[in-house]
Design a protein around this motif. Structure first.
Motif, PDB file in Angstrom:
ATOM      1  N   VAL A 416       0.866  -1.200   0.000  1.00 45.19           N
ATOM      2  CA  VAL A 416       0.000   0.000   0.000  1.00 45.19           C
ATOM      3  C   VAL A 416       0.898   1.244   0.000  1.00 45.19           C
ATOM      4  O   VAL A 416       0.676   2.200  -0.746  1.00 45.19           O
ATOM      5  N   ALA A 417       1.953   1.207   0.830  1.00 46.69           N
ATOM      6  CA  ALA A 417       2.885   2.342   0.888  1.00 46.69           C
ATOM      7  C   ALA A 417       3.610   2.534  -0.439  1.00 46.69           C
ATOM      8  O   ALA A 417       3.897   3.658  -0.852  1.00 46.69           O
ATOM      9  N   ALA A 418       3.882   1.436  -1.131  1.00 47.17           N
ATOM     10  CA  ALA A 418       4.588   1.536  -2.418  1.00 47.17           C
ATOM     11  C   ALA A 418       3.710   2.178  -3.494  1.00 47.17           C
ATOM     12  O   ALA A 418       4.205   2.569  -4.551  1.00 47.17           O
ATOM     13  N   GLY A 419       2.401   2.290  -3.230  1.00 42.17           N
ATOM     14  CA  GLY A 419       1.520   2.964  -4.182  1.00 42.17           C
ATOM     15  C   GLY A 419       0.553   2.031  -4.897  1.00 42.17           C
ATOM     16  O   GLY A 419      -0.121   2.435  -5.849  1.00 42.17           O
ATOM     17  N   MET A 420       0.457   0.774  -4.422  1.00 40.86           N
ATOM     18  CA  MET A 420      -0.461  -0.197  -5.031  1.00 40.86           C
ATOM     19  C   MET A 420      -1.890   0.345  -5.046  1.00 40.86           C
ATOM     20  O   MET A 420      -2.359   0.892  -4.053  1.00 40.86           O
ATOM     21  N   ASN A 421      -2.576   0.173  -6.187  1.00 39.66           N
ATOM     22  CA  ASN A 421      -3.997   0.536  -6.205  1.00 39.66           C
ATOM     23  C   ASN A 421      -4.917  -0.677  -6.406  1.00 39.66           C
ATOM     24  O   ASN A 421      -6.134  -0.549  -6.274  1.00 39.66           O
ATOM     25  N   THR A 422      -4.355  -1.833  -6.708  1.00 39.64           N
ATOM     26  CA  THR A 422      -5.132  -3.082  -6.785  1.00 39.64           C
ATOM     27  C   THR A 422      -4.225  -4.221  -6.324  1.00 39.64           C
ATOM     28  O   THR A 422      -3.021  -4.210  -6.598  1.00 39.64           O
ATOM     29  N   HIS A 423      -4.815  -5.183  -5.621  1.00 42.30           N
ATOM     30  CA  HIS A 423      -4.019  -6.241  -4.996  1.00 42.30           C
ATOM     31  C   HIS A 423      -4.508  -7.590  -5.532  1.00 42.30           C
ATOM     32  O   HIS A 423      -5.714  -7.802  -5.671  1.00 42.30           O
ATOM     33  N   VAL A 424      -3.562  -8.478  -5.820  1.00 41.98           N
ATOM     34  CA  VAL A 424      -3.910  -9.862  -6.168  1.00 41.98           C
ATOM     35  C   VAL A 424      -3.316 -10.763  -5.095  1.00 41.98           C
ATOM     36  O   VAL A 424      -2.129 -10.665  -4.777  1.00 41.98           O
ATOM     37  N   PHE A 425      -4.161 -11.614  -4.525  1.00 41.77           N
ATOM     38  CA  PHE A 425      -3.716 -12.461  -3.415  1.00 41.77           C
ATOM     39  C   PHE A 425      -4.042 -13.918  -3.743  1.00 41.77           C
ATOM     40  O   PHE A 425      -5.198 -14.286  -3.900  1.00 41.77           O
ATOM     41  N   VAL A 426      -2.989 -14.727  -3.847  1.00 40.75           N
ATOM     42  CA  VAL A 426      -3.153 -16.134  -4.232  1.00 40.75           C
ATOM     43  C   VAL A 426      -3.117 -17.004  -2.981  1.00 40.75           C
ATOM     44  O   VAL A 426      -2.201 -16.871  -2.164  1.00 40.75           O
ATOM     45  N   THR A 427      -4.092 -17.884  -2.828  1.00 34.47           N
ATOM     46  CA  THR A 427      -4.116 -18.743  -1.640  1.00 34.47           C
ATOM     47  C   THR A 427      -4.526 -20.172  -1.981  1.00 34.47           C
ATOM     48  O   THR A 427      -5.367 -20.392  -2.861  1.00 34.47           O
ATOM     49  N   GLY A 428      -3.912 -21.123  -1.295  1.00 35.43           N
ATOM     50  CA  GLY A 428      -4.242 -22.532  -1.497  1.00 35.43           C
ATOM     51  C   GLY A 428      -5.008 -23.105  -0.317  1.00 35.43           C
ATOM     52  O   GLY A 428      -5.956 -23.861  -0.463  1.00 35.43           O
ATOM     53  N   ARG A 429      -4.560 -22.709   0.884  1.00 32.81           N
ATOM     54  CA  ARG A 429      -5.208 -23.207   2.099  1.00 32.81           C
ATOM     55  C   ARG A 429      -6.471 -22.409   2.412  1.00 32.81           C
ATOM     56  O   ARG A 429      -7.367 -22.891   3.096  1.00 32.81           O
ATOM     57  N   GLY A 430      -6.483 -21.119   1.937  1.00 30.40           N
ATOM     58  CA  GLY A 430      -7.634 -20.258   2.175  1.00 30.40           C
ATOM     59  C   GLY A 430      -7.330 -19.208   3.223  1.00 30.40           C
ATOM     60  O   GLY A 430      -6.836 -19.534   4.298  1.00 30.40           O
ATOM     61  N   THR A 431      -7.573 -17.948   2.898  1.00 35.32           N
ATOM     62  CA  THR A 431      -7.492 -16.862   3.875  1.00 35.32           C
ATOM     63  C   THR A 431      -8.536 -15.817   3.506  1.00 35.32           C
ATOM     64  O   THR A 431      -8.769 -15.569   2.314  1.00 35.32           O
ATOM     65  N   PRO A 432      -9.183 -15.212   4.504  1.00 37.48           N
ATOM     66  CA  PRO A 432     -10.187 -14.182   4.206  1.00 37.48           C
ATOM     67  C   PRO A 432      -9.565 -12.804   3.961  1.00 37.48           C
ATOM     68  O   PRO A 432     -10.278 -11.817   3.863  1.00 37.48           O
ATOM     69  N   TYR A 433      -8.235 -12.739   3.844  1.00 38.49           N
ATOM     70  CA  TYR A 433      -7.482 -11.480   3.707  1.00 38.49           C
ATOM     71  C   TYR A 433      -8.199 -10.430   2.850  1.00 38.49           C
ATOM     72  O   TYR A 433      -8.647 -10.712   1.733  1.00 38.49           O
ATOM     73  N   GLY A 434      -8.256  -9.216   3.375  1.00 35.50           N
ATOM     74  CA  GLY A 434      -8.808  -8.105   2.616  1.00 35.50           C
ATOM     75  C   GLY A 434      -8.314  -6.790   3.188  1.00 35.50           C
ATOM     76  O   GLY A 434      -7.918  -6.719   4.359  1.00 35.50           O
ATOM     77  N   LEU A 435      -8.295  -5.743   2.378  1.00 32.89           N
ATOM     78  CA  LEU A 435      -7.898  -4.409   2.840  1.00 32.89           C
ATOM     79  C   LEU A 435      -9.028  -3.443   2.531  1.00 32.89           C
ATOM     80  O   LEU A 435      -9.676  -3.550   1.491  1.00 32.89           O
ATOM     81  N   ALA A 436      -9.245  -2.481   3.433  1.00 35.38           N
ATOM     82  CA  ALA A 436     -10.394  -1.589   3.273  1.00 35.38           C
ATOM     83  C   ALA A 436     -10.174  -0.522   2.205  1.00 35.38           C
ATOM     84  O   ALA A 436     -11.133  -0.032   1.617  1.00 35.38           O
ATOM     85  N   MET A 437      -8.908  -0.146   1.955  1.00 38.26           N
ATOM     86  CA  MET A 437      -8.688   1.021   1.081  1.00 38.26           C
ATOM     87  C   MET A 437      -8.526   0.683  -0.395  1.00 38.26           C
ATOM     88  O   MET A 437      -8.457   1.579  -1.221  1.00 38.26           O
ATOM     89  N   LEU A 438      -8.435  -0.607  -0.718  1.00 43.22           N
ATOM     90  CA  LEU A 438      -8.293  -0.963  -2.135  1.00 43.22           C
ATOM     91  C   LEU A 438      -8.773  -2.390  -2.360  1.00 43.22           C
ATOM     92  O   LEU A 438      -8.821  -3.196  -1.435  1.00 43.22           O
ATOM     93  N   PRO A 439      -9.145  -2.713  -3.615  1.00 42.70           N
ATOM     94  CA  PRO A 439      -9.677  -4.056  -3.875  1.00 42.70           C
ATOM     95  C   PRO A 439      -8.594  -5.137  -3.813  1.00 42.70           C
ATOM     96  O   PRO A 439      -7.496  -4.936  -4.336  1.00 42.70           O
ATOM     97  N   VAL A 440      -8.914  -6.238  -3.149  1.00 43.06           N
ATOM     98  CA  VAL A 440      -8.020  -7.397  -3.078  1.00 43.06           C
ATOM     99  C   VAL A 440      -8.704  -8.555  -3.810  1.00 43.06           C
ATOM    100  O   VAL A 440      -9.746  -9.036  -3.370  1.00 43.06           O
ATOM    101  N   VAL A 441      -8.124  -8.965  -4.932  1.00 41.82           N
ATOM    102  CA  VAL A 441      -8.681 -10.070  -5.720  1.00 41.82           C
ATOM    103  C   VAL A 441      -8.083 -11.369  -5.201  1.00 41.82           C
ATOM    104  O   VAL A 441      -6.867 -11.548  -5.213  1.00 41.82           O
ATOM    105  N   LYS A 442      -8.942 -12.264  -4.741  1.00 43.97           N
ATOM    106  CA  LYS A 442      -8.407 -13.521  -4.196  1.00 43.97           C
ATOM    107  C   LYS A 442      -8.517 -14.646  -5.209  1.00 43.97           C
ATOM    108  O   LYS A 442      -9.579 -14.926  -5.756  1.00 43.97           O
TER     109      LYS A 442
END
Ligand code: CA
Length: 512
Positions: A416-442
């Motif tokens: 987020v500090a680096a300036g990311m405006n969209t996040h891609v998050f890859v998971t195998g075991r499963g995590t509900p990870y999310g951020l409020a200020m930008l979209p996180v694609v799981k």
């Protein structure tokens, strides 16, 4: 050697591998065939390794065409190569990595792809229009939380172009050795989070008044409006009600300015996409990360920026990445970051083997070498144009390595500090990870997870293992999905469910 593997049962990634990966959702049963009439000698779970050749004690275990460890015991073809049978090799030496610039693959530019974003004066583009309520110290976290809740409930409807109000809380600021050179990392991280394109240069900052970290230190070059700091200890305000009123007044001024922002068509080159993985499994390097890597290449071809991170998951693939660095300066800074992290872990009496979790191992990842080789695949094949220290902003378009811990929240916070405006998050075991200020694609690496978590996963890359889709097809799907969520046209699962994690600062420095 051609093994005549049975499709949909196992997969061999490189022809020199002496293990294959079980991709069958229910695993491979004892006595079940995996190649011709060759039977599994025991049950092997999905994502785990099966020896496809006889392996003698002390022989290398080869996956991705690379040694991921050595056999502690002899392993017969058809047996489960479980974690307990593998010892870990030494990490690649940082002193004699391959030359940079020898594997610079560049593809045709990709034109004609756009998204609807919020343009900022400094040229960056937001994917959301968010009022950030930042804090210089944890003492005021309660005030920030109350303010955000009340502003959302009572004021936000008056400002239809503003999407959300997000408190930027953290535990830094009080009792920290602010003069330590290491304090630069959390301080610049906070300053650069405030400059994230989704906040539209309109963050307000709450301080207490006596903290070591001064709120003024958090005002970056694009946030030069001094009227955005509110100190709780300001003697003009009597009691919490007056402090709160002052906060509401400040929030409303910011909202009215943010309300002037409107979505407009922006080229895909304005995307800054952070790639991350967490809760990885044995399929991460076969499905989820290659799909993310393919999308990463498409974003780079469209002129956009991609960030990949997670030092401990890159350390054992340093020799694979070095030839993709554009020049010696980039490689030197890469080596500097890895060396810093080796020393940081050593100072805490740990090493890279601290990475891999019980969940990773249950999912088939034996050690950090195997994890790293699968993890770096999400960087695609593009040249690595820059290396960014933790908390710094991305400077160049293209693919940058942002040196962060692999911890999901710390990595995400630094992206987020680096300036990311969209996040891609890859998971195998499963995590509900999310951020409020930008979209996180799981993205899930296997269809077992995406079926069980049908409402928590956005993209099922497990279809690649099942032979239903190719990496290319899923990569394009992910790329187009990123454009849609960046435009606000589609809502990611964690936003729909309002599952948002706290930001977590990386503070390697001393606390007093
Ligand atoms: Ca991670």
């Amino acid at each position: 050697m051609d093994l005549a593997l049975i499709p949909g049962v196992t997969i061999r990634i490189n022809e020199s591998d002496n293990v294959v990966i079980v991709i069958k959702p229910e695993g491979l049963k004892k006595q079940e065939p995996w190649s011709g009439n060759k039977m599994a000698l025991e049950h092997v779970p999905m994502g785990h390794k099966l020896a496809c050749l006889n392996i003698e004690q002390g022989d290398p275990i080869i996956r991705y065409g690379v040694t991921i460890g050595f056999a502690k015991v002899s392993i017969k073809a058809g047996a489960w190569v479980s974690n307990s049978k593998i010892s870990m090799p030494e990490p690649p030496s940082l002193k004699n990595l391959p030359q940079p610039g020898t594997e610079l693959y560049t593809a045709e530019p990709l034109t004609g792809y756009n998204f609807e974003g919020y343009r900022n004066k400094n040229g960056s583009v937001g994917t959301r229009n968010v009022l950030g309520i930042a804090t210089s110290v944890h003492c005021v976290a309660g005030l920030a939380g109350h303010l955000a809740t009340l502003v959302k409930k009572e004021l936000l409807q008056k400002y239809p172009n503003v999407d959300d109000v997000v408190p930027i809380n953290h535990t830094y600021g009080c009792g920290v050795a602010i003069e330590s050179p290491l304090a630069q990392i959390p301080v610049r991280t906070l300053r650069n989070i405030i400059d994230n394109p989704n906040f539209g240069n309109q963050v307000m900052i709450l301080g207490l008044g006596c903290e070591k970290l001064r709120p003024e230190q958090l005002i970056g070059e694009v946030n030069s409006n001094q009227s955005q700091i509110l100190y709780m200890q300001d003697t003009d305000n009597r009691g919490f009600s007056e402090i709160f009123e002052a906060g509401l007044k400040m929030a409303e001024e910011h909202l009215s300015r943010l309300n002037h922002r409107k979505r407009e068509t922006c080229p895909a080159s304005k995307l800054v996409v952070g790639m991350q993985c967490g809760g990885s499994d044995g399929l991460s390097g076969i499905t989820g990360n290659p799909v993310a890597g393919f999308a990463s290449d498409l974003i780079v071809r469209a002129g956009g920026s991609v960030l990949f991170s997670e030092v401990t998951e890159v350390r054992d693939a340093a020799h694979v990445l070095a030839p993709r660095m554009t020049d010696k300066d980039v490689l030197d800074r890469f080596v500097g970051e890895l060396k810093w992290y080796d020393d940081y872990l050593a100072s805490g009496g740990a090493d890279r083997s601290a990475n891999t979790t019980p969940g990773n191992q249950k999912g088939g990842l034996s050690n950090v070498v195997e994890k790293a080789l699968g993890s770096v695949v999400k960087s695609g094949t593009s040249p690595i144009v820059d290396v960014i220290s933790p908390g710094e902003k991305v400077k160049k378009q293209g693919l940058s390595f942002v040196a962060t811990p692999a911890s999901d929240f710390i990595c995400g916070t630094l992206q987020v500090a680096a300036g990311m405006n969209t996040h891609v998050f890859v998971t195998g075991r499963g995590t509900p990870y999310g951020l409020a200020m930008l979209p996180v694609v799981k993205v899930s690496t296997n269809s077992v997870l995406s079926k069980r978590w049908h409402d928590l996963i956005d993209i099922d890359a497990g279809e690649v293992a099942l032979g239903l889709k190719t990496v290319e097809q899923k990569g394009w799907e992910l790329f187009k999905y990123i454009l849609d969520v960046a435009s606000g046209k589609k809502q990611v699962a964690c936003d729909r469910l309002k599952l948002h994690n706290d930001l977590v600062l990386f503070n390697p420095g001393p606390v007093t």
